[in-house]
Design a protein around this motif. Structure first.
Motif: not given
Lengths: 362, 563, 563, 362
Positions: D61-71, D245-258
């Motif tokens: 719907q919204s593009g989702g979360c900036t660190m998540c690429s589980y989709l 706790f979930c330490p951030a991991t850089v998922h592919k295709g996310t804003l975080m990865e950018y």
């Protein structure tokens, strides 16, 4: 090689002599009365007479010494016996009212050289001085000469007129380092000649006043200090009656001036002079150690950091020391002494003598 | 007394006790007069009797007229103890009469009157001395200020002292790397500070030589000093004292066309021969080698898809022109402002013209294709060329397509049928000429890419490796067979070192050295010869001239030995 | 919070407590999140609760796409305590979108993401900020490495910190003025050392601004860094931040034709008008002003003895062309190698051509005499001229005599009868134009040479002085009468400052300021105006634009006041 | 403004989703058995099932979360109830021989969202699990859901099948800082909704496991530490049953990865994680604090200085801590800790988050 050197000096001398001016042959170059120390360490008045002669034969013949331009004050035209007599008479007039005094006669050359002072003039002068001795007024006399003219004959002649009082002949020994004397200064006098002259004078109870040059060309400040100390001590050792140090002053038209103008020669520091005087005096406590202060503290004369306030303080101290022989008057401190120490170290590393404060980055 | 460890025009050497130079030297200097006097009097607070360098009593000032130079001892030689070693030294004191310089055999050369030599811009005397003396001898330049040291080290000085720290502290000056600052700090603080600055500059000199960036340090320290800068500009260093490729990014911000790295490249690249008469001019990229950059991947892709084989030529400052074959040996970083200096423009056009002349000489007709950004075209002085970067942007789809189509058309029209693989071999052959002066790679060489790039030839029906490619500096590394091939083909024209004993893997030391090709540069791959036969290959640790003058220490790193 | 003390493109300012900037700033920086959290937990060893700069929680990275820039607070303004003073601050965090920059009114501007701004060569943002803000406001650029600081100060940064000392120490790097050296020293030693290097560089920045040589320091520290060098080259500083003549020797070793001092000279000298159409081109001399040098004394003597009055024009790098009238305002030291760069050649010929065009426009015919050494002639692009330095040496007796005779002949042939004294006045009039943009020296001015050079006019049958010449910088110093004359002749075209109160000798402070001519440069002689009347003269302490933005502190040094 | 942001995220998501691949709809994305800690602090086995669904509705719907690429792992084509049943059956087969275990069912989205898991499938699964509970084998179950699906209805439904054992719903709370959650992470969840959800679950004796993200985009390392500590403590305060706790991991295709690819985002330091865990655990000693270690210590995951030997040591320690809840296992030292401290200070001064070791001078 040395021939090239002499040829160069002679040409330099000749070129500069062209600027020499005519002057009154009947007046001495200068004459004055000052406080002075006698050999017995009493202090009194002395009359100095600098006779105008044709000038130093060595300077004409070989170009002369690398720091000396007294020849410029001598006369370009011949000076007759009559002229010399008149010069003397003019000068001696100054002491006619004094009860006790000494007389020092200089020629900026050799008083005993007939080329400068003909026999007749010399005898006239000695005769007059003899009279003053008899009157009990004359305390000491001093003349100046290169050693080659200090002969038995000349001394016998002097002692013919001047019977008892102290007679001293000033000799420009400059240094007892032969390399420095004959190369750096180009004095043309061997140490052997000096020793001979001293031995001769001893026979006639005539003293030798050793003129020693502080900081000739081509040597470092440190070497200059050590050389002067060395020479001062040596002079007393071999029987000189007193030692007079002459800190180098840059004369016009000399080789010394050439290097000085390119900032490749620096006149001695006053700290160096203080070091020398303290050293020589403390090793020779019963002897008279003197130091000339003319030229101090101009940039052509001995000086510490230019414009540092200690310059005049030390000049006065040196003058006081010469009269009182009191070593304590030389205890002066100034923070510019650090610069002197550093300069010496820097110069030793630079090997070749440095010029004055050298801020090439400015 | 010294053994060279690394060169970057200047040199880092090792003393017997492991100390690295350029560094401070701990010797006493005084004159004979002082020595004698000190033995008698010990009154000066700063003088202590010890052994050391003795100088003549009478020294020659800089402006000594020639006529009187004869009174000075211009070649003063002596013996001294240095770190428990008996060394000989010569004091260099010739004033402005550099022609009077007469180098004697000595371990240490001490430059007298350094202050004046710097002031009078006569520093090139250092080079004159360094040229003549053994690499095992040191040059000591007393009395320097921090910012003078890098240039002096660049010219070949090994030893300094820190007396200036004291001298200027006593005058109230504080050192920086580039200037003296008037300070109110007291003497002791200034003295400590100034000594530290000298130590730091010396450390930086050694660091920069090892990292291959001494020139940068010299630029930094001479740029605010017209005297030093003039001395630097007048200095033409021995290019054999840098390797043909540093294997490191070099930094070039000024003097683009005059720096040794560029001169060396030009000298070595002048024998480059084109493969074909269709030339594509390309812009440089920030990433090196160019072909690993994004932009060049696009260019190469466009060219390859045209099936046309072309000369790919990169136009760039500071190197002027880099053929694809040589791209591995250049690696640099320059300020990107989009502006070219006149020198750069002139230089680029000159090298380009020479190159085109060479193409024409070989092939007659030539087709030049410019696939360059607009600001290149402004500076390009070319008569006849096709511009494929139509919109001024060589990376646009249109331009890339245009390049491809243009090449296709040329291929068809001219009926050109060149082999890409042949070009590849040609390029390696050109690289061999760049590195060795001569080629030794046969046309039928077999190239293997894994695990590293290796070159093999067929010998007695067996493939034997002649060399591999060092991806780091873009140069070949010889095998024994490669060395033999080189020697076979070119004899003493190759970079050879002749030995007088049966070598083993490890180091060739001076006593085992007999002769060599003087053109050897530091780090060059060399062939080891004995009795006219190849006995091994290795890497030169110093240039050929230095080897010839060396008295001890390692000259060559022997990698392969003939068994 | 700051009051400017001196300018040299960059500036030294004084804080209320007397501390001089550029310097370290002692403020705490943390985010709102941190502040809130710190109030709850005090567990991290390095966090202490105190007041300071608060940053937004969410920060904008450099490459934030424009579409999402909206989620960030780009103009974060707040209040903080600094040295017992309540200050306002703005945090500048616009990533690569410099167009989003919106300057608010604040005492302190803090540049966020400095590391990235430097890396991406976007330093010109500093200039953009400095242009808009008050001279009393400070710019703080956090996290810098020593060699970045001089360029930043040159661009207008006042405050730094030394956190990089710690950061790079923790990575094992040792600072030098130009690079980071990998070191084995332990953290504490490296940290101490690195902090000291930062202190030293800051001290050197302040020293160099005061001495007028900040550009040199910037050159030194950017020359080994292509990023910084590119930023430096792209920076066009406000030339009003250097005086028209520094009164000190400037050092020029690179970028000869592009440095601010030269640009400023060119800008000011462009109105120079020749006195006659007979032009003698002369070489420069190392001693300045040229006419005090040995060589120029010979030239002037030869010219004077011809009884001819000529335009004496000195050709030189970096200034191109200096008429005798303006020689007092240039003073420089350059490396002397006898070589000219292409830029220099182009520049010199261009300025010479412009000059000759001007002579021709005024007089029609023109006679150019080249009295230059040979290497000048090689670079000179002149059609028609007489070469009087026949043997290539303008100082030879032959050449000097030739110059004299040539001029004599011209004088006779052309029957020229110009007055030397008139030329002298003309030259001073040109100097006035250089300094003030307009002339105010009448043709019948009376010039007195002792004790210093003074200029007087006849007013009500009395000689009154209008100005004197400062021999140090070659510029005029106004008297009140001089100011009145300037104002009378030129009104608001002159460098005036309008005040709103009855001034007294001393300083003009910001509250007394009403308006000024924006062209005023720092150190300019200015005329003080109230209600359209001259009330005094003085010296500008900052440029006109800065005065207009100043909130407190001294703007003008008032020297003479109308009583 | 936020609309532009959402539009951007959605376009980015859509573009990347084009790369999504078809996969077997009858197999879960992953399933495995591991050691795990139960709410009563005993340690046993757990079965994790990651069901393949169509994926997270919020992400579509919204593009989702900036660190998540589980989709990306979800299915591009519809997943039927039948498919889901088969996935579950496939997975549950793995524990058939175990005596006691827990089951954790994830969908990389919301298990309770009918868009992902139709009611029928969900009931099928709960029914099966209910049977296992009755057999006494099932110790706990955990599912995952966004708070909007944690309704009375859904909970009632669950408790219809799972009568007694501990049921926990994992909720991606991420942080209790609303600005960070809804801007930096773009979670689209208000704190209010979370509190409501918790209150609802309490009624049904269902626990909430708070998933907290360590170091979202746009905040500094220091803020990340403080925010995680704050959020952890807050979670327990408001009644979460445990914190993971979930330490951030850089998922592919996310804003975080950018931003990561431009070195403008750096995953958290392990030192930061240690700090957070120590802190939250010591304030909540009777609670379970867990930490995910997947991705550690790659360059896309949490790491200290890359290649520093402490990375694996700390990873192991965190895993051990999660199981044992023993804070002492986190006492590890390494000299690279100095770098972490310096990095944090440097970054605070830089204001904007720094990338990984940044030697621009090299």
């Amino acid at each position: 090689m040395n021939n090239y050197f002499e040829f160069f000096l002679k040409k330099m001398r000749e070129k500069y002599l062209k600027k020499r001016k005519e002057s009154n042959p009947n007046k001495p170059i200068a004459t004055w009365i000052q406080d002075d120390i006698f050999l017995d360490k009493s202090v009194g008045k002395s009359l100095t007479i600098i006779l105008r002669t044709v000038g130093c034969r060595w300077a004409y013949q070989s170009g002369g010494c690398t720091m000396c331009s007294y020849l410029m004050e001598s006369s370009p035209s011949p000076i007759s016996t009559e002229n010399l007599k008149r010069q003397f008479d003019y000068a001696i007039e100054k002491v006619k009212d004094l009860d006790e005094f000494s007389v020092k006669i200089f020629t900026s050359g050799s008083f005993l050289d007939e080329f400068e002072v003909p026999e007749e003039a010399r005898e006239y002068i000695f005769e007059k001085l003899g009279e003053l001795e008899e009157e009990g007024k004359l305390k000491e006399i001093a003349i100046e000469s290169r050693p080659e003219f200090i002969t038995e004959e000349n001394l016998k002649n002097i002692r013919g007129y001047i019977k008892n009082i102290n007679v001293e002949i000033g000799v420009g020994i400059e240094t007892f380092n032969e390399e420095i004397r004959n190369i750096a200064i180009h004095k043309g006098v061997k140490t052997e000649d000096i020793i001979n002259a001293i031995n001769t004078t001893k026979k006639y109870n005539v003293g030798i006043k050793a003129y020693l040059l502080i900081k000739p060309l081509f040597i470092t400040e440190k070497d200059a200090i050590l050389d002067a100390i060395n020479s001062g001590n040596r002079a007393f050792e071999i029987g000189c009656s007193r030692v007079s140090f002459c800190p180098a002053t840059v004369h016009k038209g000399t080789l010394m001036e050439y290097f000085w103008s390119k900032n490749q020669y620096r006149p001695p520091f006053l700290w160096s002079i203080v070091e020398i005087l303290k050293n020589v005096k403390s090793k020779n406590q019963d002897r008279i150690v003197m130091c000339d202060t003319s030229g101090i503290p101009t940039k052509r004369g001995a000086h510490n950091k230019l414009n540092c306030e200690c310059n005049y303080k030390i000049k006065n101290a040196i003058e006081k020391f010469t009269l009182t022989q009191d070593i304590d008057v030389l205890d002066i401190e100034c923070k510019c002494k650090k610069y002197w120490e550093s300069f010496i170290e820097m110069e030793e590393r630079n090997i070749v003598p440095l010029g004055d404060v050298n801020l090439s980055f400015e | 007394m010294l053994e060279p460890v690394s060169y970057d025009i200047g040199r880092v050497c090792k003393e017997k006790d492991g100390t690295l130079t350029p560094n401070l030297i701990d010797v006493k200097i005084r004159s004979y007069t002082s020595k004698k006097s000190e033995e008698i009097f010990l009154l000066l607070p700063f003088s202590k009797v010890s052994d050391g360098i003795l100088t003549p009593t009478i020294k020659m000032p800089f402006d000594t007229p020639r006529e009187i130079a004869g009174i000075f001892n211009k070649s003063h030689v002596g013996n001294a103890k240095y770190k428990d070693e008996e060394i000989t030294y010569q004091i260099i004191n010739v004033g402005k009469h550099i022609d009077l310089l007469k180098i004697e055999d000595a371990d240490l050369y001490i430059i007298a009157d350094g202050r004046r030599i710097i002031e009078r811009k006569e520093l090139l005397i250092i080079q004159k001395i360094r040229e003549k003396i053994s690499p095992n001898s040191g040059i000591y330049f007393p009395g320097t200020i921090p910012y003078e040291m890098p240039l002096l080290a660049y010219m070949g000085v090994d030893y300094f002292d820190n007396i200036s720290a004291k001298y200027y502290a006593s005058l109230g000056y504080k050192f920086t790397k580039n200037r003296l600052i008037k300070s109110n700090d007291d003497f002791e603080m200034l003295y400590m500070h100034n000594k530290k600055v000298i130590d730091e500059v010396l450390e930086e000199i050694r660091y920069c030589i090892k990292e291959g960036c001494l020139r940068n340090l010299v630029e930094e320290t001479t740029i605010s000093n017209p005297y030093l800068r003039a001395n630097y500009r007048r200095y033409n260093p021995d290019l054999r004292n840098i390797p043909s490729s540093k294997g490191k990014k070099i930094i070039v911000c000024i003097d683009e066309t005059r720096i040794p790295e560029v001169k060396k490249y030009i000298e070595r690249a002048k024998n480059y021969e084109p493969f074909t008469n269709v030339v594509v001019l390309l812009p440089c990229s920030s990433k090196k080698p160019y072909s690993t950059s994004k932009s060049h991947k696009f260019f190469i892709n466009a060219i390859n898809s045209s099936k046309m084989v072309v000369e790919e030529i990169i136009l760039t400052s500071p190197y002027g022109l880099v053929p694809r074959a040589l791209e591995g040996v250049v690696n640099y970083d320059i300020p990107v402002t989009g502006e070219w200096s006149n020198e750069e423009v002139e230089f680029i056009n000159e090298t380009l013209k020479n190159y085109i002349k060479k193409v024409k000489e070989k092939f007659g007709d030539t087709i030049i294709i410019s696939h360059l950004p607009e600001h290149y075209l402004e500076i390009l002085d070319l008569d006849d060329y096709i511009n494929t970067a139509v919109d001024g942007n060589p990376l646009s789809d249109e331009s890339l397509n245009n390049l491809k189509e243009t090449l296709k058309k040329i291929k068809e029209e001219q009926n050109i049928n060149l082999n890409k693989k042949q070009q590849k071999i040609h390029n390696y052959q050109q690289l061999a000429k760049f590195q060795f002066g001569v080629n030794f790679i046969p046309d039928d060489v077999v190239i293997k890419d894994r695990p590293n790039k290796r070159f093999l030839i067929n010998k007695n029906n067996k493939l034997v490796q002649i060399c591999s490619l060092n991806e780091n500096n873009g140069l070949f590394v010889l095998t024994l067979q490669g060395g033999e091939l080189l020697w076979e083909l070119n004899g003493k024209d190759v970079l050879y070192v002749e030995v007088n004993y049966d070598i083993r893997k490890g180091s060739l030391f001076a006593p085992g050295f007999k002769d060599c090709n003087e053109n050897i540069s530091v780090n060059d791959e060399i062939v080891l010869i004995k009795d006219d036969e190849v006995v091994g290959v290795g890497r030169a640790l110093m240039n050929g001239l230095e080897m010839k003058k060396a008295k001890h220490g390692a000259l060559v790193n022997i990698r392969h030995v003939k068994s």
